[in-house]
Design an enzyme around this catalytic site. Sequence first.
Site, PDB file in Angstrom:
ATOM      1  N   CYS A 161       0.837  -1.195   0.000  1.00 24.45           N
ATOM      2  CA  CYS A 161       0.000   0.000   0.000  1.00 24.45           C
ATOM      3  C   CYS A 161       0.877   1.252   0.000  1.00 24.45           C
ATOM      4  O   CYS A 161       1.788   1.377   0.824  1.00 24.45           O
ATOM      5  CB  CYS A 161      -0.896  -0.037   1.238  1.00 24.45           C
ATOM      6  N   GLU A 162       0.611   2.168  -0.905  1.00 23.50           N
ATOM      7  CA  GLU A 162       1.423   3.380  -0.991  1.00 23.50           C
ATOM      8  C   GLU A 162       1.159   4.350   0.156  1.00 23.50           C
ATOM      9  O   GLU A 162       1.927   5.285   0.356  1.00 23.50           O
ATOM     10  CB  GLU A 162       1.184   4.083  -2.325  1.00 23.50           C
ATOM     11  N   HIS A 206       0.653   3.331   3.547  1.00 23.23           N
ATOM     12  CA  HIS A 206       1.269   2.895   4.795  1.00 23.23           C
ATOM     13  C   HIS A 206       2.473   1.984   4.578  1.00 23.23           C
ATOM     14  O   HIS A 206       3.114   1.579   5.542  1.00 23.23           O
ATOM     15  CB  HIS A 206       0.239   2.138   5.659  1.00 23.23           C
TER      16      HIS A 206
END
Length: 211
Positions: free
Chosen positions: A98-99, A101
């Site tokens: 995920c960009e 987190h």
Amino acid sequence: MDAILKPVAQRGDAADASLGRPTREQAEAAVRILLAWAGDNPEREGVLDTPKRVAKAYEEIFSGYFQDPAEHLQRTFEDVGGYDDIVLVRGIPFFSHCEHHMLPFIGEAHVAYYPTDGVVGLSKIARVVDIFAKRLQTQENLTAQIVDALDTNLAPRGIAVMLEAEHQCMTMRGVQKRGVSTITTQFTGVFRDDPNEQVRFMSLIRDTRRG
């Protein structure tokens, strides 16, 4: 070993390739800072080599920035006995990050297309999924990038892509809900224009799950 590598220019890349790539030493120093910020001692025996391990791991899990999916889609095979029906590669496992987190999301991709002038090697479709998955992503963007690469390089009569994944940013933190999956789909050509083709695509995926 610290030669500057330039990310492959692709739609959705966040980095400006002209900025270059930090050295391995800089990456390891950043990991040491994060270890200290998290509350640990970077000089402790158990984490002394962690910066080196993290840098090496990142080279692998984010290697998609330095690969071009077009290279894997250039060769097609026309000698297929006149076959012009759906080609479906289902259950392709993938993991991405995920960009927002930088936590993993893990799932399966199902990719189908109607060939125009030939078919591409089946393993190449899985490679395309991996190339885009090995970048910081959202699942929505990952779905669109797979479709765009196939459409640009193969020009098929239609494409159908479905991703189903579990996001650790929902499991490990925040709402902390285990077992929640996210499904994204995108259709082009005959799949977009004919709802029956979408039903056929979904039915073929469900059939393999029952098996």
